[in-house]
Structure formats: structure tokens, C-alpha cells
Design a protein around this motif. Structure first.
Motif, PDB file in Angstrom:
ATOM      1  N   ILE A 286      47.094 -42.048   6.850  1.00  0.00           N
ATOM      2  CA  ILE A 286      46.881 -42.202   5.405  1.00  0.00           C
ATOM      3  C   ILE A 286      45.505 -41.664   5.036  1.00  0.00           C
ATOM      4  CG2 ILE A 286      46.482 -43.894   3.562  1.00  0.00           C
ATOM      5  CD1 ILE A 286      48.746 -45.573   4.868  1.00  0.00           C
ATOM      6  N   ASP A 287      44.492 -42.014   5.830  1.00  0.00           N
ATOM      7  CA  ASP A 287      43.127 -41.554   5.575  1.00  0.00           C
ATOM      8  C   ASP A 287      43.038 -40.031   5.709  1.00  0.00           C
ATOM      9  OD1 ASP A 287      40.206 -42.417   5.193  1.00  0.00           O
ATOM     10  OD2 ASP A 287      40.103 -41.117   6.959  1.00  0.00           O
ATOM     11  N   LEU A 288      43.675 -39.481   6.732  1.00  0.00           N
ATOM     12  CA  LEU A 288      43.677 -38.035   6.913  1.00  0.00           C
ATOM     13  C   LEU A 288      44.300 -37.339   5.707  1.00  0.00           C
ATOM     14  CD1 LEU A 288      43.173 -35.551   8.676  1.00  0.00           C
ATOM     15  CD2 LEU A 288      45.406 -35.965   9.723  1.00  0.00           C
ATOM     16  N   GLY A 289      45.393 -37.907   5.196  1.00  0.00           N
ATOM     17  CA  GLY A 289      46.030 -37.362   4.008  1.00  0.00           C
ATOM     18  C   GLY A 289      45.118 -37.392   2.797  1.00  0.00           C
ATOM     19  N   GLU A 290      44.354 -38.469   2.659  1.00  0.00           N
ATOM     20  CA  GLU A 290      43.406 -38.562   1.540  1.00  0.00           C
ATOM     21  C   GLU A 290      42.353 -37.458   1.622  1.00  0.00           C
ATOM     22  OE1 GLU A 290      43.373 -40.698  -1.158  1.00  0.00           O
ATOM     23  OE2 GLU A 290      45.351 -41.300  -0.461  1.00  0.00           O
ATOM     24  N   TRP A 291      41.857 -37.199   2.845  1.00  0.00           N
ATOM     25  CA  TRP A 291      40.876 -36.121   3.016  1.00  0.00           C
ATOM     26  C   TRP A 291      41.520 -34.771   2.723  1.00  0.00           C
ATOM     27  CZ3 TRP A 291      35.764 -36.488   3.431  1.00  0.00           C
ATOM     28  CH2 TRP A 291      35.220 -37.703   3.816  1.00  0.00           C
ATOM     29  N   SER A 292      42.749 -34.560   3.198  1.00  0.00           N
ATOM     30  CA  SER A 292      43.388 -33.255   3.003  1.00  0.00           C
ATOM     31  C   SER A 292      43.716 -32.987   1.535  1.00  0.00           C
ATOM     32  CB  SER A 292      44.649 -33.136   3.860  1.00  0.00           C
ATOM     33  OG  SER A 292      45.654 -33.992   3.379  1.00  0.00           O
ATOM     34  N   MET A 293      43.949 -34.041   0.769  1.00  0.00           N
ATOM     35  CA  MET A 293      44.203 -33.881  -0.668  1.00  0.00           C
ATOM     36  C   MET A 293      42.899 -33.864  -1.470  1.00  0.00           C
ATOM     37  SD  MET A 293      47.458 -33.592  -0.873  1.00  0.00           S
ATOM     38  CE  MET A 293      47.730 -33.794  -2.600  1.00  0.00           C
ATOM     39  N   GLU A 294      41.779 -33.912  -0.761  1.00  0.00           N
ATOM     40  CA  GLU A 294      40.432 -33.912  -1.339  1.00  0.00           C
ATOM     41  C   GLU A 294      40.176 -35.114  -2.235  1.00  0.00           C
ATOM     42  OE1 GLU A 294      39.382 -30.103  -2.979  1.00  0.00           O
ATOM     43  OE2 GLU A 294      39.668 -29.102  -1.048  1.00  0.00           O
ATOM     44  N   ASN A 295      40.826 -36.241  -1.912  1.00  0.00           N
ATOM     45  CA  ASN A 295      40.512 -37.483  -2.613  1.00  0.00           C
ATOM     46  C   ASN A 295      39.248 -38.110  -2.056  1.00  0.00           C
ATOM     47  OD1 ASN A 295      42.785 -37.252  -4.222  1.00  0.00           O
ATOM     48  ND2 ASN A 295      44.074 -38.315  -2.747  1.00  0.00           N
TER      49      ASN A 295
ATOM     50  N   SER B 121      36.098 -53.512   9.439  1.00  0.00           N
ATOM     51  CA  SER B 121      37.275 -53.495   8.567  1.00  0.00           C
ATOM     52  C   SER B 121      37.907 -52.115   8.596  1.00  0.00           C
ATOM     53  CB  SER B 121      36.891 -53.833   7.134  1.00  0.00           C
ATOM     54  OG  SER B 121      36.436 -55.154   7.053  1.00  0.00           O
ATOM     55  N   CYS B 122      39.220 -52.060   8.708  1.00  0.00           N
ATOM     56  CA  CYS B 122      39.949 -50.795   8.649  1.00  0.00           C
ATOM     57  C   CYS B 122      39.638 -50.140   7.294  1.00  0.00           C
ATOM     58  CB  CYS B 122      41.450 -51.056   8.787  1.00  0.00           C
ATOM     59  SG  CYS B 122      42.478 -49.603   8.517  1.00  0.00           S
ATOM     60  N   PRO B 123      39.204 -48.878   7.286  1.00  0.00           N
ATOM     61  CA  PRO B 123      38.866 -48.222   6.024  1.00  0.00           C
ATOM     62  C   PRO B 123      40.046 -48.122   5.053  1.00  0.00           C
ATOM     63  CG  PRO B 123      38.077 -46.927   7.888  1.00  0.00           C
ATOM     64  CD  PRO B 123      38.931 -48.020   8.449  1.00  0.00           C
ATOM     65  N   THR B 124      41.270 -48.162   5.562  1.00  0.00           N
ATOM     66  CA  THR B 124      42.440 -47.992   4.714  1.00  0.00           C
ATOM     67  C   THR B 124      42.949 -49.313   4.152  1.00  0.00           C
ATOM     68  OG1 THR B 124      43.058 -46.046   5.991  1.00  0.00           O
ATOM     69  CG2 THR B 124      44.762 -47.012   4.596  1.00  0.00           C
ATOM     70  N   CYS B 125      43.175 -50.299   5.037  1.00  0.00           N
ATOM     71  CA  CYS B 125      43.813 -51.544   4.582  1.00  0.00           C
ATOM     72  C   CYS B 125      42.911 -52.775   4.677  1.00  0.00           C
ATOM     73  CB  CYS B 125      45.099 -51.792   5.371  1.00  0.00           C
ATOM     74  SG  CYS B 125      44.799 -52.249   7.092  1.00  0.00           S
ATOM     75  N   GLN B 126      41.708 -52.597   5.184  1.00  0.00           N
ATOM     76  CA  GLN B 126      40.704 -53.662   5.295  1.00  0.00           C
ATOM     77  C   GLN B 126      41.029 -54.725   6.350  1.00  0.00           C
ATOM     78  OE1 GLN B 126      37.878 -52.926   3.659  1.00  0.00           O
ATOM     79  NE2 GLN B 126      39.074 -51.159   3.013  1.00  0.00           N
ATOM     80  N   THR B 127      42.038 -54.498   7.199  1.00  0.00           N
ATOM     81  CA  THR B 127      42.333 -55.419   8.298  1.00  0.00           C
ATOM     82  C   THR B 127      41.171 -55.394   9.279  1.00  0.00           C
ATOM     83  OG1 THR B 127      44.701 -55.011   8.106  1.00  0.00           O
ATOM     84  CG2 THR B 127      43.934 -55.875  10.210  1.00  0.00           C
ATOM     85  N   GLU B 128      40.834 -56.528   9.851  1.00  0.00           N
ATOM     86  CA  GLU B 128      39.745 -56.605  10.811  1.00  0.00           C
ATOM     87  C   GLU B 128      40.159 -55.950  12.125  1.00  0.00           C
ATOM     88  OE1 GLU B 128      37.989 -60.425  12.520  1.00  0.00           O
ATOM     89  OE2 GLU B 128      36.787 -60.028  10.720  1.00  0.00           O
ATOM     90  N   VAL B 129      39.306 -55.058  12.651  1.00  0.00           N
ATOM     91  CA  VAL B 129      39.583 -54.316  13.879  1.00  0.00           C
ATOM     92  C   VAL B 129      38.460 -54.565  14.868  1.00  0.00           C
ATOM     93  CG1 VAL B 129      39.932 -52.015  14.864  1.00  0.00           C
ATOM     94  CG2 VAL B 129      40.717 -52.501  12.542  1.00  0.00           C
ATOM     95  N   VAL B 130      38.814 -54.873  16.118  1.00  0.00           N
ATOM     96  CA  VAL B 130      37.807 -55.032  17.176  1.00  0.00           C
ATOM     97  C   VAL B 130      37.410 -53.631  17.633  1.00  0.00           C
ATOM     98  CG1 VAL B 130      37.341 -55.934  19.477  1.00  0.00           C
ATOM     99  CG2 VAL B 130      38.780 -57.238  17.895  1.00  0.00           C
ATOM    100  N   TRP B 131      36.095 -53.368  17.654  1.00  0.00           N
ATOM    101  CA  TRP B 131      35.589 -52.053  18.025  1.00  0.00           C
ATOM    102  C   TRP B 131      35.298 -52.063  19.522  1.00  0.00           C
ATOM    103  CZ3 TRP B 131      34.601 -47.913  14.669  1.00  0.00           C
ATOM    104  CH2 TRP B 131      34.005 -46.797  15.260  1.00  0.00           C
TER     105      TRP B 131
END
Length: 81
Positions: A33-42, A6-16
Motif C-alpha cells: 500500500i505504501d509503495l503504491g502511494e509513493w508510485s502515485m506520488e501521494n 507504529s506501522c506507517p500504513t495502519c498504525q499497528t504496533e510492530v516490534v523492530w
């Protein structure tokens, strides 16, 4: 058989696999979006504090001397282009 996550951001199924350019994310958008969350220390990775770990005065002085020696060694080349 393909592994799906599952995509960590939107939960869409992703083939690895190698063709999934943004894995584990489904898209560049979700990756950013995920990178932004890390940079904002969320998002954070934490570890337990080691409260009983303390440096002795001798150890502190040794670390300071080592740092000063490294700085003195590199001082001439630090400000040159």
C-alpha cells in the motif's frame, strides 16, 4: 527490551527486530500500500528550490560538451546486445 514502532500504513504496533520481515510495516499488504502511494506520488520528499542558482552560458556549454563526449564514447556499445 524490544523497540516498537507504529506501522506507517495502519498504525499497528510492530516490534523492530530481525524477525520482523516487513519492518517498519506490519505486513506485506501495508508495505505494498505504501509503495503504491509513493508510485502515485501521494508521498513526496521535497527540498527548497534554489532560485538564485543559475548556470552561466559557459557552464551550460561545458555540461553539454561533457554529455556529448560521454555519448560518443558509449555509442558503439549502446546498441549492441
Amino acid at each position: 527490551m524490544s523497540t516498537k514502532v507504529s506501522c506507517p500504513t495502519c498504525q499497528t504496533e510492530v516490534v523492530w527486530n530481525a524477525q520482523s520481515e516487513y519492518r517498519p510495516f506490519c505486513s506485506k499488504r501495508c508495505q505494498l500500500i505504501d509503495l503504491g502511494e509513493w508510485s502515485m506520488e501521494n508521498h513526496k520528499i521535497t527540498s527548497p528550490l534554489q532560485q538564485d542558482y543559475q548556470l552561466s552560458e559557459l557552464d551550460k556549454q561545458k555540461l553539454i560538451e561533457e554529455a556529448e563526449a560521454m555519448l560518443a564514447q558509449n555509442q558503439d556499445s549502446f546498441f549492441k546486445d
